[in-house]
Design an enzyme around this catalytic site. Structure first.
Site, mmCIF file in Angstrom:
data_model
loop_
_atom_site.group_PDB
_atom_site.id
_atom_site.type_symbol
_atom_site.label_atom_id
_atom_site.label_comp_id
_atom_site.label_asym_id
_atom_site.label_seq_id
_atom_site.Cartn_x
_atom_site.Cartn_y
_atom_site.Cartn_z
ATOM 1 N N ARG A 1 -12.895 -6.938 9.816
ATOM 2 C CA ARG A 1 -13.180 -6.102 9.034
ATOM 3 C C ARG A 1 -14.619 -6.242 8.438
ATOM 4 O O ARG A 1 -15.295 -5.164 7.847
ATOM 5 C CB ARG A 1 -12.294 -6.202 7.629
ATOM 6 C CG ARG A 1 -10.707 -5.970 8.042
ATOM 7 C CD ARG A 1 -9.983 -6.214 6.772
ATOM 8 N NE ARG A 1 -8.640 -6.298 6.952
ATOM 9 C CZ ARG A 1 -7.750 -5.245 6.893
ATOM 10 N NH1 ARG A 1 -8.268 -3.877 6.574
ATOM 11 N NH2 ARG A 1 -6.575 -5.297 7.076
ATOM 12 N N ASP B 1 -6.558 7.176 -1.397
ATOM 13 C CA ASP B 1 -7.432 7.265 -0.075
ATOM 14 C C ASP B 1 -6.204 7.443 1.124
ATOM 15 O O ASP B 1 -5.029 6.951 1.196
ATOM 16 C CB ASP B 1 -8.288 6.093 0.056
ATOM 17 C CG ASP B 1 -9.514 6.094 -0.498
ATOM 18 O OD1 ASP B 1 -9.854 7.055 -1.005
ATOM 19 O OD2 ASP B 1 -10.097 5.000 -0.650
ATOM 20 N N ARG B 2 -6.780 7.928 2.110
ATOM 21 C CA ARG B 2 -6.276 8.306 3.390
ATOM 22 C C ARG B 2 -5.175 9.460 3.172
ATOM 23 O O ARG B 2 -5.358 10.521 3.713
ATOM 24 C CB ARG B 2 -5.418 7.068 3.833
ATOM 25 C CG ARG B 2 -6.245 5.955 4.510
ATOM 26 C CD ARG B 2 -7.095 6.292 5.577
ATOM 27 N NE ARG B 2 -7.709 5.258 6.415
ATOM 28 C CZ ARG B 2 -8.125 5.472 7.455
ATOM 29 N NH1 ARG B 2 -8.463 6.534 7.970
ATOM 30 N NH2 ARG B 2 -8.663 4.216 7.953
ATOM 31 N N ASP C 1 0.624 -1.201 0.068
ATOM 32 C CA ASP C 1 0.051 0.020 -0.029
ATOM 33 C C ASP C 1 0.936 1.434 0.179
ATOM 34 O O ASP C 1 1.731 1.235 0.675
ATOM 35 C CB ASP C 1 -0.775 0.054 1.294
ATOM 36 C CG ASP C 1 -1.820 -1.228 1.452
ATOM 37 O OD1 ASP C 1 -1.230 -2.421 1.043
ATOM 38 O OD2 ASP C 1 -2.807 -1.037 1.960
ATOM 39 N N ASP D 1 -4.254 -0.629 -2.985
ATOM 40 C CA ASP D 1 -4.447 0.727 -2.288
ATOM 41 C C ASP D 1 -3.718 1.863 -2.667
ATOM 42 O O ASP D 1 -2.698 2.180 -1.801
ATOM 43 C CB ASP D 1 -4.344 0.273 -0.877
ATOM 44 C CG ASP D 1 -5.483 -0.544 -0.093
ATOM 45 O OD1 ASP D 1 -6.415 -0.830 -1.417
ATOM 46 O OD2 ASP D 1 -5.524 -0.633 0.892
ATOM 47 N N HIS E 1 -3.769 -8.226 -2.948
ATOM 48 C CA HIS E 1 -3.859 -7.292 -2.091
ATOM 49 C C HIS E 1 -4.251 -7.866 -0.572
ATOM 50 O O HIS E 1 -3.710 -7.381 0.490
ATOM 51 C CB HIS E 1 -4.809 -6.220 -2.303
ATOM 52 C CG HIS E 1 -4.919 -5.118 -1.318
ATOM 53 N ND1 HIS E 1 -3.695 -4.118 -1.059
ATOM 54 C CD2 HIS E 1 -5.746 -4.754 -0.492
ATOM 55 C CE1 HIS E 1 -3.930 -3.461 -0.285
ATOM 56 N NE2 HIS E 1 -5.186 -3.783 0.414
ATOM 57 N N HIS F 1 -2.105 -4.650 2.700
ATOM 58 C CA HIS F 1 -3.478 -4.470 3.328
ATOM 59 C C HIS F 1 -3.362 -4.397 4.748
ATOM 60 O O HIS F 1 -4.338 -3.916 5.482
ATOM 61 C CB HIS F 1 -4.296 -5.703 2.921
ATOM 62 C CG HIS F 1 -5.899 -5.754 3.344
ATOM 63 N ND1 HIS F 1 -6.771 -4.740 3.004
ATOM 64 C CD2 HIS F 1 -6.628 -6.706 3.913
ATOM 65 C CE1 HIS F 1 -7.790 -4.962 3.402
ATOM 66 N NE2 HIS F 1 -7.851 -6.193 3.917
ATOM 67 N N ASN G 1 -8.418 -3.297 -2.041
ATOM 68 C CA ASN G 1 -9.972 -2.763 -1.345
ATOM 69 C C ASN G 1 -10.417 -1.270 -1.450
ATOM 70 O O ASN G 1 -11.415 -0.892 -1.625
ATOM 71 C CB ASN G 1 -10.114 -3.378 0.077
ATOM 72 C CG ASN G 1 -9.279 -2.611 1.040
ATOM 73 O OD1 ASN G 1 -8.249 -2.467 0.864
ATOM 74 N ND2 ASN G 1 -9.936 -2.155 1.987
ATOM 75 N N HIS G 2 -9.182 -0.767 -1.794
ATOM 76 C CA HIS G 2 -9.643 1.088 -1.674
ATOM 77 C C HIS G 2 -9.619 1.580 -3.012
ATOM 78 O O HIS G 2 -9.800 2.619 -3.413
ATOM 79 C CB HIS G 2 -8.334 1.650 -1.023
ATOM 80 C CG HIS G 2 -8.750 1.885 0.442
ATOM 81 N ND1 HIS G 2 -9.423 3.041 0.940
ATOM 82 C CD2 HIS G 2 -8.407 1.051 1.694
ATOM 83 C CE1 HIS G 2 -9.622 2.814 2.502
ATOM 84 N NE2 HIS G 2 -8.869 1.723 2.598
ATOM 85 N N HIS H 1 -1.253 4.361 -0.336
ATOM 86 C CA HIS H 1 -2.191 5.205 0.306
ATOM 87 C C HIS H 1 -1.974 6.707 -0.168
ATOM 88 O O HIS H 1 -2.030 7.570 0.802
ATOM 89 C CB HIS H 1 -2.381 4.898 1.546
ATOM 90 C CG HIS H 1 -3.278 3.819 1.804
ATOM 91 N ND1 HIS H 1 -4.518 3.951 1.465
ATOM 92 C CD2 HIS H 1 -3.153 2.350 2.473
ATOM 93 C CE1 HIS H 1 -5.216 2.887 1.928
ATOM 94 N NE2 HIS H 1 -4.408 1.661 2.240
#
Length: 499
Positions: free
Chosen positions: A399, A273-274, A241, A270, A351, A426, A302-303, A243
């Protein structure tokens, strides 16, 4: 728990032993207050443990709702949902319980359930602007989903947005001083693009659309599982990730070299995001993919999904830096990303992780229909969401999506598919990586000091074609312009206060 979490929890417990409490309620309140303060310091794992201590002493709706929020901050939506349910069971009039449950269900794409709880919140708090806004947003999503479901019943094929946008008509103003893109991405363009982004410049919208549309057309022709061959003696790098942490991405290239035909990379989902530099990050990655299509690889995380991008900032960032139509195009393009990769037929890279059921084969994975938003179950869901656990067997994921899988599951799957080990991402790890299941599974996470507050290192893996044993390189976070994480998010989907 991590060492840091253990140390802080132990310290708080020792301090409690030096105090005299008049009642269980007073002792539970002590741990709750400590947890609230630590939550404000963004140490969510610690806060979860301290709320749990308070709950063990004297459970209450307030404590469960607070722990629910801490679990959501860690993206443990299943646990957050359980806590919200428990809060409502203990006090059906406690409105924050309904708000927490609505937020968790939104993150899990259970929009009708979320809408029912938002309606409850608005009924009790009709003048709360945040509750009204969330209720209206959820209503729009439910209506849009119903409309799309109705369209799906029509067998006429919908034209992709990538085919409808005429980027060539967009004019490049004479005042534009960023990099210019010709018919194809070149190495010179990529070097100039990175430098432009480092100086907080912006790629012209015309070139931005061209990159996304070109990559859409490339990925739509790719399989769900891409096979990679690394020749003997040649290096290959796997990153986890990132991010939206653009400046840390650039640091990876400074440590390990820019991508090239002699320096290939795989980024394992990923991308956005964030972090608040997701636009810069994704255009850098997509540009290198267009430049080196056979030596630069990207897996979906997943993002890379509509719901996550709405909650965690990427949609807002794209709208702020460009326009809403581009955000919709990214949503469409992310659905084309491959789900996983197989390196030299021996290293499986995805991921999330392995599967909720036995018997999943590489051939079944190849045949997965990936061109959609992530489902709640099945092979695609598990590839994007699952996590390893230290104990044998399987367990429901904290989750709320995917599963947790044990060493026996990893061993059996690798043996049945003639795979040496699985690389997944992840999860934040203190050193940026972690070995699981006696070397059958490795986690790699490449966003150091995640969200500017986790204090973790980042890491990447290198292998060679004739030596598949993973080598880990750890690195620290670098400075970036003053812009907080999730600067473009819709308040992260959470109430901004405690009880």
């Amino acid at each position: 728990m991590t060492t840091v979490t253990n140390d802080i929890v132990t310290s708080v417990k020792m301090a409690s032993e030096l105090r005299e409490f008049k009642s269980d309620g007073e002792k539970a309140a002590y741990f709750k207050d400590e947890a609230n303060q630590i939550f404000k310091d963004q140490l969510y794992d610690v806060a979860i443990e301290l709320y749990s201590l308070a709950i063990d002493i004297l459970p209450s709706a307030v404590l469960y709702a607070n722990r629910s929020m801490a679990n959501m901050k860690r993206e443990l939506y299943g646990s957050a949902l359980e806590d919200a349910d428990r809060a409502i069971e203990l006090d059906p009039k406690y409105i924050k319980g309904y708000y927490r449950r609505a937020t968790a269900n939104m993150a899990l794409s259970r929009f009708k359930k979320a809408l029912a709880d938002y309606a409850t919140v608005v009924k009790v708090c009709p003048n709360d602007p945040d509750a009204k806004r969330k209720h209206e947003e959820c209503q729009k999503i439910v209506k849009k989903k119903a409309f799309l479901d109705a369209i799906a019943m029509d067998h006429t094929e919908k034209k992709p947005l990538a085919e409808a946008i005429d980027w060539k008509k967009k004019e490049v103003e004479s005042s534009y001083d960023g990099p210019h893109l010709g018919e194809q991405v070149t190495r010179e363009f990529m070097v100039a693009l990175i430098e432009c982004f480092k100086q907080q410049g912006k790629l012209h919208i015309k070139y931005a659309y061209k990159i996304i549309i070109d990559i859409f057309n490339y990925f739509r022709a790719q399989p769900s599982m891409v096979e990679i061959n690394v020749p003997a003696g040649k290096k290959f790098t796997i990153c986890g990730d990132v991010h939206g942490q653009f400046f840390d991405l650039v640091n990876i290239f400074e440590i390990n070299g820019l991508p090239s035909e002699d320096n290939p990379y795989l980024f394992n989902g990923d991308f956005v995001d964030r972090g608040s530099f997701g636009v810069e990050t994704i255009f850098t990655l997509l540009g290198f993919k267009l430049l080196y299509p056979n030596h630069f690889f990207m897996s979906r995380g997943n993002h890379e999904s509509d719901v996550m991008n709405k909650m965690y900032g990427f949609e807002g960032e794209v709208r702020a830096k460009y326009e809403a139509q581009m955000s919709d195009l990214f949503t469409e393009t992310f659905c084309q990303l491959p789900l996983c990769h197989l390196i030299n037929k021996k290293i499986f890279v995805c991921h999330g992780g392995l599967f909720s059921k036995d018997g999943v084969t590489l051939d079944q994975i190849r045949k997965v229909d990936r061109v959609r938003q992530p489902p709640d179950e099945g092979i695609m869901c598990d590839l994007l969401w699952s996590d390893p656990q230290p104990i044998q067997g399987r367990a429901p994921s904290k989750r709320g999506v995917g599963c947790q899988f044990g060493p026996d599951v990893s061993k059996k799957w690798c043996e049945e598919n003639d795979v040496e080990y699985v690389v997944r991402s992840h999860e934040v790890k203190p050193d940026g990586w972690e070995e699981h299941h006696n070397g059958r599974v490795y986690t790699v996470f490449s966003a150091p000091n995640y969200c500017d507050q986790m204090g973790n290192k980042g890491a990447f893996i290198t292998i060679t074609g004739d030596n598949l044993k993973p080598k880990f390189t750890e690195f620290e976070a670098v400075d970036h312009p003053t812009l907080p994480p999730m600067a473009y998010a819709r308040n992260g989907g959470f109430f901004p206060f405690f009880a």
